[in-house]
Design an enzyme around this catalytic site. Structure first.
Site, mmCIF file in Angstrom:
data_model
loop_
_atom_site.group_PDB
_atom_site.id
_atom_site.type_symbol
_atom_site.label_atom_id
_atom_site.label_comp_id
_atom_site.label_asym_id
_atom_site.label_seq_id
_atom_site.Cartn_x
_atom_site.Cartn_y
_atom_site.Cartn_z
ATOM 1 N N ASP A 151 0.860 -1.174 0.000
ATOM 2 C CA ASP A 151 0.000 0.000 0.000
ATOM 3 C C ASP A 151 0.897 1.224 0.000
ATOM 4 O OD1 ASP A 151 -2.144 -1.567 0.295
ATOM 5 O OD2 ASP A 151 -2.531 -1.105 2.393
ATOM 6 N N ASP A 167 -5.023 -3.582 4.887
ATOM 7 C CA ASP A 167 -5.529 -3.189 6.198
ATOM 8 C C ASP A 167 -7.041 -3.379 6.350
ATOM 9 O OD1 ASP A 167 -6.245 -1.156 4.496
ATOM 10 O OD2 ASP A 167 -4.826 0.287 5.308
ATOM 11 N N ASP A 207 -9.519 -6.572 2.217
ATOM 12 C CA ASP A 207 -8.183 -6.997 1.792
ATOM 13 C C ASP A 207 -7.911 -8.442 2.201
ATOM 14 O OD1 ASP A 207 -7.505 -4.605 0.664
ATOM 15 O OD2 ASP A 207 -6.600 -3.790 2.480
#
Ligand code: ATP
Length: 903
Positions: A336, A641, A645
């Site tokens: 990310d 997170d 996901d």
């Protein structure tokens, strides 16, 4: 405390009662429990935890260490010697058995403790309302009567009677086996409704898949449904990994072969060479014992446990032990952006309205700074559009700012923190505005829909919906733009140009819009927002600089042959600009989520090969990206997170969840949790993973050849019909002292200097590679030649006694093993350069202990009596050390040849 404590803890069928009945019973108002009441209830009902699984007691765990083929052989030998009346040998063998099991027991205990400590680092949290304030507490502190807030990704901390539910769906597979999330509501159901149909309840241990809710705790600890079926949640660490299992199996087979060889040697020695029966019996047993690498799985487990501990110290918490091995062979890390590669300390820097482009000064969350236009300071009150935009950004916002000891602290989402700070810079008063325009309802931000909306009503009853989110989404929902002269039709092209310009500077984009609402509208649903008709107020550019350590870590990964891919929800141009700042390559190819959707599997596999930046992605894209990478043979680590996901994290070879901003669902799906949400910690974990693998190889590289060297010495003597260079009890001694000192030291080795400069290990590469298959016999023969040669020299040339020749032989063998340990500080590289030899304290401690043990073995009168050793002269020691040094030099030369011709 009267009424609540009188409840029977047995199931009072809360699903048949209304929410108000439950509230009344537990005496919980809107503000939740008061702190002191919660404290009393905690004492009364106990912590909200299930009893730990019963652990085998120490004696049972100790006895388990006797269940091991080496120990059986030794016990068999002890029995044999006792029957033959060799009591000294029996005693020595039993002592060896005891010491071996004790060491195994202590080391295993340590490894388990290390893993326990790590498990405790991940204890779940719960958000409750107490004294009218939202508070995050440890889940085991939740008490009956607490109001618990639930949102997507949370794990339900206790059994709850729901008092509020908005689109709330909960996955109850742990209880009901049903993996499709169940829709929750507030209405009571019939008493005989099965668990899966009790829709007004949320059960401890289940996962919120979607939506929000509030529940009243009606059962904690063992008085929950999960407590009743007493299934323990959470991961149970096992000390076994595929690699350990593989080596264990290899060990078992080797043991069988060795026992057969020993039996054959026994038969040969007894019948062909006419050795006495008892001597041959013990020789055969010691041959078997010294060759079986029984200690290896234990040493590997210790190496893994040490790796896990070191990773935890560097903020990477391992949830599943095999991940340590997998980390060493990771070829791609998908990360990310926000907070992992960047600092997540956001500052609003640009604000563009339909007419003006403002610059905002100041850094961080301190509301110090002002607004300027073309370099000239301006008063924000002079532009009503600017004021409207700042107000919308402030109210459509859940962040809070506090000043503590002169430092401004932000709580909540940093993107929202940046908007709040900007509004304070313009002099807006949060409390005043919230009172003037109280919030009636909210749709919280989620990565899937990429916006947040709030419904407000002023005191005259005028309603308005405030919207902020990814500008493409917001623009889709707008048809007007606000100017000082009123609302005009939206000029999309100009806004897109603004977006490109702001994003090109690496700034994160956010659009802010508003729409009138009916006075009577009390709730806000997705359809209300998605009906559109909004007026765009402004476009915001927020800076979120890359982390310094992430820039270094990206470089380190690239040097280590690992590709770093950024997968972000942010705008394509912003993502590319940040990618460049992170050193992911100038003009690195970036691809947007909606483009990915048009690609078939083959095209996607090409795209993941070519692009390093994936922007405006959703969690589903992450899953497809992992699959595409794996289809190309990549070993992939993926960060995440949110609750959505979880599938990608589960699918990745190493799923990495964020410890701070990650949801419980993501953490439970992951193999590893980052305590500091920092990309650099992944790189550190990879380094540790590679080191663990190296150390395991080093242990094998030491244990197998030294064992083989010992057994060759015995076997060759028998085959040649010579006196044994080592008596059986001497062999047992060497085997024991060297494996607890030397081989153990290898589990504690620090990383090799070039560990992050070499390409990742191929995941399918066998542990016993060609190199190992060469090195093991090479060193075994070297050790045998020295020991055997020295023994024959003493006997045949110097004509000394068997005792002296044996004492010399045994010390020669041990010296050879100790010097070879020094070679193993680095597998292929020379150890004499750069002070490498002094980087491992464990190695020198091991050698120090070994020297003391050998001196005692050689000189202590009891040892001389037990093992038949005698004092040695300085010349003897001189030759012994000379041999050790020779082993060291020869292996260093061998490394040079290997490096030159084979690497
Ligand atoms: P990453 O996936 O790397 O963490 P990200 O945080 O930018 O990146 P998302 O959280 O999915 O990804 O955000 C996507 C976009 O949604 C952002 O670029 C921003 O425009 C918008 N956004 C982010 N946070 C909020 C918020 N709290 N409210 C409204 N919009 C937001």
């Amino acid at each position: 405390m009267d009424s609540p404590s009188d409840t029977p803890p047995e199931n009072p069928a809360w699903h048949t009662r209304t929410a108000d009945e439950a509230r009344a019973f537990w005496r919980t108002g809107r503000d939740g429990l008061a702190d002191d009441e919660a404290g009393q209830r905690l004492t009364h009902y106990g912590p909200n935890a299930l009893p730990a699984p019963p652990r085998a007691n120490a004696l049972v765990r100790f006895l388990r260490h006797f269940h091991n083929i080496l120990i059986y052989i030794l016990l068999f030998a002890a029995l044999g010697t006792a029957l033959l009346g060799h009591w000294v040998d029996t005693g020595v063998i039993l002592a060896v058995v005891l010491i071996n099991t004790l060491i195994g027991f202590i080391q295993e205990g340590k490894a388990e403790k290390a893993l326990d400590a790590i498990r405790n680092m991940l204890s779940p949290k719960a958000t409750v309302i107490r004294n009218g304030h939202r508070r995050e507490i440890a889940a085991d502190q939740v008490v009956p009567g607490d109001l618990v807030l639930l949102q997507g990704g949370d794990q339900v901390p206790a059994d709850l009677r729901l008092v509020e539910a908005r689109n709330l769906r909960i996955e109850e597979a742990v209880l009901t086996g049903e993996s499709v999330p169940v829709e929750k509501s507030l209405d009571p159901v019939t008493e005989d409704a099965p668990l899966g149909d009790r829709s007004c309840m949320a059960f401890s241990g289940t996962m919120v898949a979607f939506g929000r809710g509030v529940g009243l705790v009606v059962g904690t600890g063992k008085h929950t449904e999960i407590g009743r079926i007493s299934t323990l949640l959470g991961e149970v660490h096992s000390l076994e990994t595929p690699l350990v299992r593989q080596v264990e199996q290899f060990g078992h087979w080797l043991a069988v072969v060795i026992v057969l060889i020993s039996a054959a040697t026994f038969a040969f020695g007894y019948w062909v060479r006419d050795y006495p029966l008892n001597e041959m019996f013990l020789a055969a047993v010691s041959l078997a014992v010294s060759t079986i690498p029984e200690g290896l799985p234990a040493i590997m487990t210790i190496a893994l446990a040490i790796g896990v501990q070191k990773m935890a110290r560097r903020n990477a918490i391992i949830r599943r032990l095999p991940a340590v091995e997998t980390l060493g062979s990771v070829t791609t890390i998908c990360s990310d952006k926000t907070g992992t590669l960047t600092r997540n300390e956001m500052t609003l820097e640009t604000l563009v309205t339909a007419r003006h482009a403002y610059q905002v000064s100041g850094v961080g969350y301190a509301p110090h700074g002002g607004f300027s236009l073309d370099g000239h300071e301006v008063d924000p009150d002079d532009d009503p559009v600017l004021s409207d935009a700042l107000l919308a950004g402030m109210l459509c916002n859940d962040a809070a700012l506090h000043e503590r000891d002169g430092q401004w602290q932000m709580e909540g989402d940093p993107t929202e923190g940046a908007l709040l700070t900007a509004a304070l810079k313009a002099g807006l008063d949060m409390r005043l505005q919230q009172e003037r325009l109280p919030r009636t309802d909210v749709i919280p931000f989620e990565s899937d829909h990429k916006y947040m909306a709030t419904l407000h009503h002023d005191h005259e009853g005028h309603g308005r919906i405030l919207l902020k989110g990814a500008p493409e989404r917001v623009l889709e929902l707008c048809d007007l733009q606000r100017t000082a002269e009123g609302d005009l039709p939206l000029d999309r092209d100009t806004w897109h140009r603004h977006m490109e310009a702001i994003a090109g500077k690496g700034q994160r984009l956010l659009g802010v819009a508003v729409r009138e609402a009916h006075a009577g509208q009390q709730t806000l649903a997705y359809q209300d927002v998605e009906a559109g008709g909004f007026t765009l107020l402004a476009l915001c550019g927020i800076i979120d600089p890359p982390r310094e350590e992430a820039i270094a870590a990206v470089k380190e990964c690239q040097e280590a042959g690992i590709r770093v891919k950024m997968i972000t929800g942010d705008h394509l141009v912003t993502a590319r600009a940040i990618g460049e700042q992170l050193g992911m390559g100038n003009g690195c190819r970036a691809i947007a989520g909606h483009e990915l959707e048009t690609l078939n599997d083959a095209a996607l596999q090409r795209a993941v090969q070519e692009s390093d930046v994936f922007a405006r992605t959703t969690p589903e894209h992450k899953l497809r990206l992992v699959q595409a990478l794996q289809a190309q043979g990549h070993v992939t680590a993926m960060t995440g997170d949110g609750v959505n996901d979880a599938p990608a994290l589960k699918r990745a070879d190493v799923g990495v969840a964020m410890g701070r901003k990650g949801t419980e669902a993501a953490k439970q799906a992951a193999e590893m949790v980052l305590a500091d949400d920092n990309f650099a910690s992944i790189a550190h974990a990879v380094e540790e993973g590679r080191t663990v693998y190296d150390n395991i190889r080093k242990s094998i590289l030491h244990m197998l050849p030294t064992n083989a060297g010992q057994s060759l010495t015995i076997m060759m003597a028998i085959l040649m019909g010579l006196a044994l260079p080592l008596t059986p009890v001497q062999v047992l001694w060497v085997n024991m002292v060297t494996s607890v000192t030397l081989a153990m030291a290898l589990a504690f080795q620090p990383a090799e200097p070039g560990v992050m400069k070499r390409p990742p290990r191929r995941p399918d590469a066998p542990l016993l590679s060609g190199f190992l298959l060469w090195r093991i016999p090479f060193v075994a023969i070297l050790l045998w030649a020295g020991t055997f040669g020295h023994f024959v020299y003493m006997e045949e040339v110097l004509g000394v006694s068997d005792e002296l020749a044996r004492t010399v032989a045994i010390n020669t063998l041990v010296a050879g093993q100790a010097f070879y340990l020094l070679n193993l500080r680095l597998i292929y590289q020379p150890v004499l350069l750069g002070g490498e030899l002094f980087r491992s304290g464990a190695m020198w401690i091991a050698i120090g202990v070994l020297v003391l043990l050998q001196l005692a073995f050689t000189y202590a009168p009891v040892m001389q009596a037990l093992f038949g050793t005698v004092n040695l002269s300085l010349q003897d020691w001189g030759r012994i050390l000379l041999f050790g040094a020779a082993v060291f030099i020869i292996v260093e030369l061998e490394k040079t040849v290997i490096r030159r011709f084979f690497l």
